[in-house]
Write an enzyme that holds these catalytic residues in place. Structure first.
Site, mmCIF file in Angstrom:
data_model
loop_
_atom_site.group_PDB
_atom_site.id
_atom_site.type_symbol
_atom_site.label_atom_id
_atom_site.label_comp_id
_atom_site.label_asym_id
_atom_site.label_seq_id
_atom_site.Cartn_x
_atom_site.Cartn_y
_atom_site.Cartn_z
ATOM 1 C CG ASP A 62 -12.912 -42.879 -60.278
ATOM 2 O OD1 ASP A 62 -13.380 -41.814 -59.807
ATOM 3 O OD2 ASP A 62 -11.750 -43.267 -60.050
ATOM 4 C CG ASN A 89 -23.157 -40.016 -50.926
ATOM 5 O OD1 ASN A 89 -23.246 -39.516 -49.814
ATOM 6 N ND2 ASN A 89 -22.684 -41.259 -51.117
ATOM 7 C CE1 TYR A 154 -14.603 -35.452 -46.511
ATOM 8 C CE2 TYR A 154 -15.145 -33.741 -44.917
ATOM 9 C CZ TYR A 154 -15.498 -34.864 -45.635
ATOM 10 O OH TYR A 154 -16.765 -35.399 -45.483
#
Ligand SMILES: NC(=O)c1ccc[n+]([C@@H]2O[C@H](COP(=O)([O-])OP(=O)(O)OC[C@H]3O[C@@H](n4cnc5c(N)ncnc54)[C@H](O)[C@@H]3O)[C@@H](O)[C@H]2O)c1
Length: 283
Positions: A62, A89, A154
């Site tokens: 993770d 990414n 985001y």
């Protein structure tokens, strides 16, 4: 800075089991790099590495776990002798909602993965990358500079990714290493299919803007642009290319679009609708 030959280099791609990360890992491998694919699910990661072929390593980790990222880099170095290129990414998208109604845990998890996960990846890889005059590749988004309406964590994280990549590039320059920030439009991956096609918030967003804005490119196209950028040590990569103009003129365009959205009755209705959806889901 001159061209960068990927043949014989070692790359680590986070979120590499599928989507843009997988295609990037596959393409760098095709150019002759040894590639470590890192993702959450052990089996999916192993399968992705096997599909790519030999000179690959699968790591289940993770990106938010600093210890796991240090161990991942150590494993890559032990297996391939070093690490030249890290592609940070791995990312997630929240379910579209207003900042007021998004569950706070979800808001924070998006920032945790998309910004702190990138930082922890970079932190683990930096000693190797700078020593080997390599590259740090950070996956930003149009959300790094556009209004992140109903996707505020985001956008906050992706703006942070850009803000991390720019000083990094300058700081790495004295050592012959570099950093790149990538800005993708809509790429047809599971993240986008889930966000735009399945979720109510995504459907509402698509009613606000012209269809052309949501045109998707294939993950292979995004990866091809990214790998070209790595080979050129480009500071910025845009795919589709024309988004570079929106970025170049962001200082002028952003206030105009922000103001238009602020006053647009359709946007108001979408915001109210999104809040009503959440209230219904809670009751
Ligand atoms: N798809 C798009 O339109 C688009 C546009 C701009 C930017 N991006 C960015 O590109 C990157 C890749 O997105 P994608 O579209 O390929 O999405 P995707 O969902 O297909 O792939 C993301 C991968 O990241 C992995 N991942 C998520 N959280 C992780 C964690 N904590 N640790 C390790 N791995 C984790 C997932 O398991 C998955 O395999 C993301 O950073 C995304 O924000 C995507």
């Amino acid at each position: 800075m001159g061209a960068y030959e990927l043949g014989g280099k070692v790359a680590l791609v986070t979120g590499g089991a599928r989507g843009i990360g997988y295609e990037t890992a596959r393409l760098m491998h095709a150019r002759g790099a040894s590639v470590a694919v890192l993702d959450l699910d052990g089996q999916a990661t192993r399968e992705a590495a096997e599909r790519i072929g030999e000179r690959t390593l699968a790591i289940a980790a993770d990106v938010t776990d600093q210890g796991a990222m240090q161990a991942a880099v150590a494993e890559v170095v032990e297996r391939f002798g070093g690490l030249d290129v890290v592609v940070a990414n791995a990312g997630i998208a929240p379910e579209g909602a207003t900042t007021r109604t998004m569950p706070p845990e979800e808001w924070e998890r998006v920032v945790e993965v998309n910004l702190l996960g990138v930082w922890r990846t970079v932190r683990a890889a930096l000693p190797q990358v700078s020593e080997r005059r390599g590259q740090v590749v950070l996956i930003g988004s149009l959300a790094s500079f556009l209004n992140g309406l109903m996707l505020s964590p985001y956008a906050a994280a992706k703006a942070g990714v850009e803000a991390l990549g720019r000083p990094l590039r300058v700081e790495l320059a004295p050592f012959g290493a570099s950093a790149t920030v990538a800005y993708f439009g809509w790429v047809d991956t599971e993240m986008v299919r889930d966000g735009l096609d399945r979720q109510q918030g995504g459907k509402r967003m698509q009613e606000l803007l012209p269809k052309a804005f949501f045109k998707r490119i294939k993950p292979e196209e995004a990866a091809a642009a990214l790998v070209r950028g790595i080979e050129e040590r480009a500071p910025r990569v845009f795919a589709p290319k024309w988004w570079r103009y929106a970025s170049a003129f962001r200082g002028l365009l952003n206030p105009v679009f922000d103001r238009r959205m602020e006053r647009d009755a359709k946007v108001h209705a979408a915001v109210r609708g999104a809040e009503a959806d959440k209230a219904t889901a809670r009751s």
